[in-house]
Write a protein that holds these residues in place. Structure first.
Motif, PDB file in Angstrom:
ATOM      1  N   ALA A  98      58.410  41.539  53.865  1.00  0.00           N
ATOM      2  CA  ALA A  98      57.274  40.949  53.168  1.00  0.00           C
ATOM      3  C   ALA A  98      56.724  39.754  53.947  1.00  0.00           C
ATOM      4  CB  ALA A  98      57.675  40.525  51.755  1.00  0.00           C
ATOM      5  N   VAL A  99      57.607  38.878  54.406  1.00  0.00           N
ATOM      6  CA  VAL A  99      57.167  37.732  55.206  1.00  0.00           C
ATOM      7  C   VAL A  99      56.537  38.209  56.506  1.00  0.00           C
ATOM      8  CG1 VAL A  99      57.938  35.686  56.467  1.00  0.00           C
ATOM      9  CG2 VAL A  99      58.838  36.145  54.188  1.00  0.00           C
ATOM     10  N   THR A 100      57.162  39.188  57.143  1.00  0.00           N
ATOM     11  CA  THR A 100      56.636  39.703  58.413  1.00  0.00           C
ATOM     12  C   THR A 100      55.234  40.259  58.234  1.00  0.00           C
ATOM     13  OG1 THR A 100      58.846  40.221  59.248  1.00  0.00           O
ATOM     14  CG2 THR A 100      57.006  41.409  60.226  1.00  0.00           C
ATOM     15  N   ALA A 133      55.313  30.771  51.804  1.00  0.00           N
ATOM     16  CA  ALA A 133      54.938  30.219  50.506  1.00  0.00           C
ATOM     17  C   ALA A 133      54.557  31.323  49.529  1.00  0.00           C
ATOM     18  CB  ALA A 133      53.793  29.225  50.674  1.00  0.00           C
ATOM     19  N   ALA A 134      53.812  32.314  50.023  1.00  0.00           N
ATOM     20  CA  ALA A 134      53.397  33.421  49.156  1.00  0.00           C
ATOM     21  C   ALA A 134      54.600  34.227  48.692  1.00  0.00           C
ATOM     22  CB  ALA A 134      52.409  34.318  49.896  1.00  0.00           C
ATOM     23  N   ALA A 161      58.761  35.592  44.597  1.00  0.00           N
ATOM     24  CA  ALA A 161      60.161  35.603  44.182  1.00  0.00           C
ATOM     25  C   ALA A 161      60.344  34.869  42.861  1.00  0.00           C
ATOM     26  CB  ALA A 161      61.035  34.965  45.265  1.00  0.00           C
ATOM     27  N   GLU A 162      59.632  33.738  42.712  1.00  0.00           N
ATOM     28  CA  GLU A 162      59.723  32.996  41.457  1.00  0.00           C
ATOM     29  C   GLU A 162      59.149  33.813  40.306  1.00  0.00           C
ATOM     30  OE1 GLU A 162      57.670  29.427  42.393  1.00  0.00           O
ATOM     31  OE2 GLU A 162      59.402  28.474  43.375  1.00  0.00           O
ATOM     32  N   ALA A 163      58.038  34.515  40.587  1.00  0.00           N
ATOM     33  CA  ALA A 163      57.439  35.351  39.543  1.00  0.00           C
ATOM     34  C   ALA A 163      58.385  36.487  39.157  1.00  0.00           C
ATOM     35  CB  ALA A 163      56.105  35.915  40.029  1.00  0.00           C
ATOM     36  N   ARG A 164      59.050  37.088  40.159  1.00  0.00           N
ATOM     37  CA  ARG A 164      60.004  38.158  39.867  1.00  0.00           C
ATOM     38  C   ARG A 164      61.186  37.635  39.062  1.00  0.00           C
ATOM     39  NH1 ARG A 164      58.755  39.705  45.227  1.00  0.00           N
ATOM     40  NH2 ARG A 164      60.599  38.628  45.998  1.00  0.00           N
TER      41      ARG A 164
END
Length: 219
Positions: A55-57, A97-98, A103-106
């Motif tokens: 995801a970060v990549t 950051a996104a 992750a926080e939303a999950r």
């Protein structure tokens, strides 16, 4: 128009830049088969993002105006293998950051789902307990609570988690009560520990189980 990303190599041998003569190089590109350092190749401002977090990549690559693929030769497999990317530092920061926000939303969603599942499980257990007391009105309340909780434990595969148990099928509920009585109110477990075969042990304790069930059924 398709984009062609520069390919950066992590050399296996000590190499020096063919232009500035700096070295040994941690990473380089090849121009006309000659090693060139990242600064001379105008890639020195990029930061390395090791492969692994897809995801970060993906987000860092999409957000970076300039990026490069980093590879290293695997001698055993005789091929180049991707190690990661070089991306703009700002793009990497935005991507991290996104993904952190995701992750926080999950995490919040999992917490809400857990609360809903717990509420549903409590409803299943309460309904099973009520049905036990309806079928066996003389069953002690604390035993009915214990039996319902045990039979409906999530992931146990016990009667309370089956379709018949959730629908409060009379046979399924009775089976849950009978199993509880077998283990708690008879010598069944002791017989098993003595090496008595399961079917023989069940036959020997069956009269005791039926006596308890008859007593609990009386109004």
């Amino acid at each position: 128009m398709d984009l062609v990303a520069p390919v950066v190599v992590e050399p296996l041998k000590r190499r020096r830049c063919s232009e500035c003569r700096q070295g040994p190089l941690e990473r380089m590109i090849l121009e006309f088969n000659a090693p060139v350092c990242l600064d001379c190749a105008d890639l020195g401002h990029l930061v390395f993002l090791r492969r692994g977090d897809t995801a970060v990549t993906r987000r860092a690559r999409e957000g970076s105006a300039l990026w490069a693929v980093v590879v290293r030769h695997n001698r055993r497999r005789t091929r180049y293998e991707r190690q990661g990317l070089l991306v703009e530092e700002a793009a990497l920061a935005r991507a991290e950051a996104a993904c952190l926000a995701d992750a926080e939303a999950r995490t919040r969603r999992r917490a809400r789902d857990a609360v809903r599942r717990a509420a549903r499980d409590a409803e299943v257990t309460a309904a099973l307990e009520a049905e036990i007391l309806r079928l066996f009105p003389r069953c002690p309340a604390e035993r009915a609570t214990e039996i319902a909780a045990h039979a409906s434990m999530k992931g146990s595969g016990r009667v309370g988690r089956t379709a018949a148990g959730r629908s409060l099928d009379r046979g399924a509920v009775t089976a849950a009560v009978r199993a509880a009585v077998r283990h708690v109110d008879t010598e069944y477990d002791t017989l098993l520990m003595r090496g008595v075969p399961r079917h023989q042990a069940r036959t020997r304790v069956a009269p005791a189980i039926e006596a308890v069930l008859r007593a609990w059924r009386r109004t």
